[in-house]
Design a protein around this motif. Structure first.
Motif, short mmCIF file in Angstrom:
data_model
loop_
_atom_site.label_atom_id
_atom_site.label_comp_id
_atom_site.label_asym_id
_atom_site.label_seq_id
_atom_site.Cartn_x
_atom_site.Cartn_y
_atom_site.Cartn_z
N GLY A 1 1.01 -1.25 -0.02
CA GLY A 1 0.13 -0.07 -0.05
C GLY A 1 0.87 1.37 -0.10
N MET A 2 0.07 2.45 -0.23
CA MET A 2 0.97 3.78 -0.46
C MET A 2 0.95 4.37 1.00
SD MET A 2 1.85 4.46 -3.52
CE MET A 2 1.63 6.42 -3.92
N GLY A 3 -0.07 3.98 1.65
CA GLY A 3 0.23 4.88 3.21
C GLY A 3 -0.11 6.30 2.79
N SER A 4 0.73 7.06 3.37
CA SER A 4 0.62 8.40 3.39
C SER A 4 1.77 9.10 2.16
CB SER A 4 0.92 9.00 4.75
OG SER A 4 0.06 8.78 5.48
N ILE A 5 2.38 8.32 1.66
CA ILE A 5 3.50 8.68 0.82
C ILE A 5 3.09 8.94 -0.46
CG2 ILE A 5 5.28 7.26 2.01
CD1 ILE A 5 5.48 5.74 -0.76
N THR A 6 3.59 9.62 -1.39
CA THR A 6 3.27 9.98 -2.66
C THR A 6 4.50 9.92 -3.83
OG1 THR A 6 4.09 12.31 -2.89
CG2 THR A 6 1.90 11.87 -2.12
N HIS A 7 4.39 9.64 -4.85
CA HIS A 7 5.28 9.55 -5.92
C HIS A 7 6.60 10.64 -5.65
CE1 HIS A 7 2.90 6.45 -7.42
NE2 HIS A 7 4.04 5.93 -7.70
N ALA A 8 6.17 11.61 -5.23
CA ALA A 8 7.18 12.78 -5.32
C ALA A 8 7.96 12.84 -4.19
CB ALA A 8 6.22 14.25 -5.31
N MET A 9 7.77 11.74 -3.13
CA MET A 9 8.50 11.86 -1.88
C MET A 9 9.91 11.00 -2.04
SD MET A 9 5.44 11.49 0.86
CE MET A 9 5.23 12.56 1.82
N LYS B 1 11.92 -7.11 1.24
CA LYS B 1 11.01 -5.96 2.03
C LYS B 1 12.08 -4.87 2.50
CE LYS B 1 7.23 -8.58 3.77
NZ LYS B 1 6.89 -9.28 5.08
N VAL B 2 11.71 -3.65 2.21
CA VAL B 2 12.55 -2.49 2.42
C VAL B 2 11.81 -1.54 3.46
CG1 VAL B 2 13.82 -0.52 1.52
CG2 VAL B 2 13.38 -2.77 0.27
N GLN B 3 12.34 -1.29 4.64
CA GLN B 3 11.63 -0.09 5.60
C GLN B 3 12.16 1.31 5.14
OE1 GLN B 3 11.85 -1.03 9.56
NE2 GLN B 3 11.08 -3.16 9.21
N VAL B 4 11.38 2.30 4.79
CA VAL B 4 11.95 3.54 4.33
C VAL B 4 11.13 4.48 5.32
CG1 VAL B 4 11.96 5.10 2.45
CG2 VAL B 4 11.95 2.53 2.11
N ASN B 5 11.99 5.58 5.83
CA ASN B 5 11.57 6.70 6.50
C ASN B 5 11.25 7.71 5.50
OD1 ASN B 5 11.46 8.89 7.95
ND2 ASN B 5 12.76 8.39 9.45
N PHE B 6 10.01 8.03 5.39
CA PHE B 6 9.80 9.40 4.28
C PHE B 6 9.79 10.69 5.01
CE2 PHE B 6 8.61 5.85 1.50
CZ PHE B 6 9.32 6.50 0.35
N GLY B 7 9.72 10.70 6.54
CA GLY B 7 10.07 12.04 7.31
C GLY B 7 8.52 12.47 7.50
N LEU B 8 7.71 11.70 7.40
CA LEU B 8 6.07 12.08 7.63
C LEU B 8 5.74 12.78 9.02
CD1 LEU B 8 4.39 9.17 5.52
CD2 LEU B 8 5.10 11.75 4.84
N SER B 9 6.63 12.31 9.98
CA SER B 9 6.09 12.81 11.41
C SER B 9 7.28 13.00 12.32
CB SER B 9 5.41 11.61 12.13
OG SER B 9 5.18 11.61 13.48
N ALA C 1 6.50 4.73 14.32
CA ALA C 1 6.80 3.62 13.66
C ALA C 1 5.68 3.62 12.16
CB ALA C 1 6.98 2.36 14.04
N SER C 2 4.21 3.76 12.66
CA SER C 2 3.45 3.62 11.64
C SER C 2 3.47 4.87 10.76
CB SER C 2 2.07 3.89 12.23
OG SER C 2 1.76 5.02 13.18
N GLU C 3 3.81 6.04 11.15
CA GLU C 3 4.03 7.19 9.97
C GLU C 3 5.34 7.24 9.43
OE1 GLU C 3 2.94 9.98 12.96
OE2 GLU C 3 0.88 10.37 12.24
N ASN C 4 6.25 6.72 10.05
CA ASN C 4 7.79 6.94 9.23
C ASN C 4 8.48 5.78 8.93
OD1 ASN C 4 7.97 9.61 9.81
ND2 ASN C 4 9.18 9.53 11.64
N GLN C 5 8.07 4.45 8.91
CA GLN C 5 8.47 3.26 8.73
C GLN C 5 7.70 2.47 7.60
OE1 GLN C 5 11.61 2.53 9.36
NE2 GLN C 5 11.70 4.27 10.36
N TRP C 6 7.66 3.15 6.54
CA TRP C 6 6.75 2.64 5.33
C TRP C 6 7.38 1.25 4.88
CZ3 TRP C 6 8.11 1.72 0.07
CH2 TRP C 6 7.01 1.58 -0.88
N ILE C 7 6.67 0.42 4.49
CA ILE C 7 7.30 -0.99 3.92
C ILE C 7 6.91 -0.89 2.35
CG2 ILE C 7 7.29 -3.38 4.18
CD1 ILE C 7 7.24 -3.12 7.34
N GLY C 8 7.85 -1.42 1.58
CA GLY C 8 7.88 -1.64 0.17
C GLY C 8 8.77 -2.89 -0.09
N LEU C 9 8.70 -3.01 -1.54
CA LEU C 9 9.52 -4.08 -1.92
C LEU C 9 10.86 -3.46 -2.85
CD1 LEU C 9 7.08 -6.70 -3.29
CD2 LEU C 9 8.46 -6.63 -1.26
N LEU C 10 12.06 -4.12 -3.02
CA LEU C 10 13.06 -3.62 -3.78
C LEU C 10 12.78 -3.20 -4.92
CD1 LEU C 10 16.17 -6.00 -2.63
CD2 LEU C 10 15.94 -3.59 -2.57
#
Length: 141
Positions: free
Chosen positions: A28-36, A48-56, A61-70
């Motif tokens: 899922g996208m969660g709160s991120i966008t393609h511009a971030m 699996k990759v954990q990424v901090n998009f600096g949202l909070s 953890a729920s706001e900063n540790q977005w999970i996606g795939l390589l």
């Protein structure tokens, strides 16, 4: 077995963005966008990759540790990202040795300390950042 150059470039500390071709990431996208752009914290053996998009600024953890795939991510320049100005989530910053007093308290941070930008926030019209230093996580200034 062969080296996947793109996957090999995505490691903890790498700045990444979601590939434009990925319309709906597996988790899922969660709160991120393609511009971030964000900073990779963990790459698991299963891709699996954990990424901090600096949202909070609080860094929950729920706001900063977005999970996606390589395969859903691409490495980007350290200076690209959605925030105005040069500072972006995941960049390394140093407290100037000449700084007499920060706009907030010193805490355990001191002149010369080096940390990673975690988030950005505003208080009235002033711009602040949350920075993780080895001496103190979540320092705000």
């Amino acid at each position: 077995i062969f080296l996947d150059d793109r996957a090999d470039r995505i490691r903890p500390g790498t700045r990444v963005m979601l590939k434009p071709s990925v319309k709906e990431p597996k988790y899922g996208m969660g709160s991120i966008t393609h511009a971030m752009a964000g900073m990779v914290y963990v790459v698991s053996y299963d891709g699996k990759v954990q990424v901090n998009f600096g949202l909070s600024p609080a860094g929950t953890a729920s706001e900063n540790q977005w999970i996606g795939l390589l395969g859903e991510l691409k490495p980007v320049s350290p200076y690209s990202g959605p925030w105005e100005g040069k500072l972006q989530c995941g960049q390394a910053v140093r407290v100037p040795a000449s700084l007499q007093a920060p706009s907030t308290s010193w805490g355990k941070v001191k002149p010369g300390s080096v940390g990673m930008v975690r988030a950005r926030f505003k208080v009235q019209d002033a711009q602040f950042y949350t920075i993780d230093f080895p001496e103190q996580d979540g320092w705000k200034g």
